[in-house]
Design a protein around this motif. Structure first.
Motif, PDB file in Angstrom:
ATOM      1  N   UNK A 146       0.991  -1.311  -0.059  1.00  0.00           N
ATOM      2  CA  UNK A 146       0.051  -0.007  -0.094  1.00  0.00           C
ATOM      3  C   UNK A 146       0.864   1.433   0.045  1.00  0.00           C
ATOM      4  N   UNK A 147       0.761   1.944  -1.104  1.00  0.00           N
ATOM      5  CA  UNK A 147       1.677   3.128  -1.016  1.00  0.00           C
ATOM      6  C   UNK A 147       0.859   4.617  -0.852  1.00  0.00           C
ATOM      7  N   UNK A 148       1.743   5.587  -0.535  1.00  0.00           N
ATOM      8  CA  UNK A 148       1.054   6.768  -0.416  1.00  0.00           C
ATOM      9  C   UNK A 148       0.142   7.124   0.826  1.00  0.00           C
ATOM     10  N   UNK A 149       0.530   6.170   2.045  1.00  0.00           N
ATOM     11  CA  UNK A 149      -0.343   5.926   3.082  1.00  0.00           C
ATOM     12  C   UNK A 149      -0.706   7.181   3.965  1.00  0.00           C
ATOM     13  N   UNK A 150      -1.603   7.529   4.428  1.00  0.00           N
ATOM     14  CA  UNK A 150      -2.030   8.243   5.205  1.00  0.00           C
ATOM     15  C   UNK A 150      -2.585   7.651   6.510  1.00  0.00           C
ATOM     16  N   UNK A 151      -2.614   8.292   7.758  1.00  0.00           N
ATOM     17  CA  UNK A 151      -3.271   7.686   9.014  1.00  0.00           C
ATOM     18  C   UNK A 151      -4.777   7.479   8.420  1.00  0.00           C
ATOM     19  N   UNK A 152      -5.433   8.315   8.138  1.00  0.00           N
ATOM     20  CA  UNK A 152      -6.674   8.068   7.545  1.00  0.00           C
ATOM     21  C   UNK A 152      -6.889   6.976   6.651  1.00  0.00           C
ATOM     22  N   UNK A 153      -5.992   6.823   5.493  1.00  0.00           N
ATOM     23  CA  UNK A 153      -6.245   5.781   4.480  1.00  0.00           C
ATOM     24  C   UNK A 153      -5.968   4.425   5.135  1.00  0.00           C
ATOM     25  N   UNK A 154      -4.979   4.386   6.054  1.00  0.00           N
ATOM     26  CA  UNK A 154      -4.393   3.073   6.507  1.00  0.00           C
ATOM     27  C   UNK A 154      -5.762   2.485   7.694  1.00  0.00           C
ATOM     28  N   UNK A 155      -6.354   3.478   8.485  1.00  0.00           N
ATOM     29  CA  UNK A 155      -7.444   3.068   9.179  1.00  0.00           C
ATOM     30  C   UNK A 155      -8.675   2.524   8.484  1.00  0.00           C
ATOM     31  N   UNK A 156      -8.876   3.086   7.208  1.00  0.00           N
ATOM     32  CA  UNK A 156      -9.801   2.494   6.266  1.00  0.00           C
ATOM     33  C   UNK A 156      -9.442   0.879   5.899  1.00  0.00           C
ATOM     34  N   UNK A 157      -8.328   0.874   5.543  1.00  0.00           N
ATOM     35  CA  UNK A 157      -7.847  -0.620   5.253  1.00  0.00           C
ATOM     36  C   UNK A 157      -8.217  -1.499   6.422  1.00  0.00           C
ATOM     37  N   UNK A 158      -7.626  -0.878   7.619  1.00  0.00           N
ATOM     38  CA  UNK A 158      -7.700  -1.780   8.793  1.00  0.00           C
ATOM     39  C   UNK A 158      -9.022  -1.990   9.153  1.00  0.00           C
TER      40      UNK A 158
END
Length: 162
Positions: free
Chosen positions: A140-152
């Motif tokens: 997963x590239x160009x991650x942000x805290x918000x983006x990784x939370x959605x994935x989790x």
């Protein structure tokens, strides 16, 4: 077959698959770790005996390579790159968001339910996508805290059967 051999039947299958040559040890340990999610001490001792190797040899290999773990790992192994490119583009806030989301405190790396293990790595080889996170083998590239939370959130829903 002795009681000890029956106890380690899966380990015996793995050893037979690769053979008892010292040169097969890394492949054997990789498959054992894939099966158990880590390398239990009693299994390493058994491997040494079964392969006619010294325990020091087997434990030496198991502790030398970073890919091996003597501690249980989660179903999802999350690695956050903290190399220069990822660090300057915000990998630490992403790492902190992951730890908070999965409920890790202090120096713990794996959740009590063994669903998540969170680690940092020096480089994932995808600097152009910084900051980069891998979950098992997916990048997963160009991650942000918000983006990784959605994935989790999605992974947690899958774990809950939703």
């Amino acid at each position: 077959m002795s009681a000890l051999q029956r106890k380690f039947e899966k380990v015996n299958e793995i050893i037979e698959k690769y053979g008892k040559k010292k040169s097969s040890l890394i492949a054997i340990l990789q498959e054992i770790q894939e099966e158990y999610r880590y390398l239990p001490e009693e299994i390493l001792t058994y491997v040494a005996t079964a392969m006619d190797l010294s325990p020091a040899t087997v434990f030496g290999v198991a502790t030398f390579y970073a890919q091996f773990s003597l501690e249980p790992k989660g179903k999802y192994i999350i690695r956050v790159c903290d190399g220069t490119a990822c660090h300057v583009r915000g990998s630490m806030p992403v790492y902190n968001a992951i730890r908070k989301k999965v409920g890790l405190k202090g120096d713990r790396k794996t959740t009590d339910d063994l669903n998540f293990t969170v680690e940092t790595v020096s480089c994932l080889g995808a600097c152009g996508l910084a900051p980069v996170v891998t979950i098992n083998d997916k990048v997963y590239g160009q991650m942000t805290p918000e983006a990784i939370e959605l994935i989790l959130d999605q992974l947690m829903k899958e774990e809950d059967g939703q």
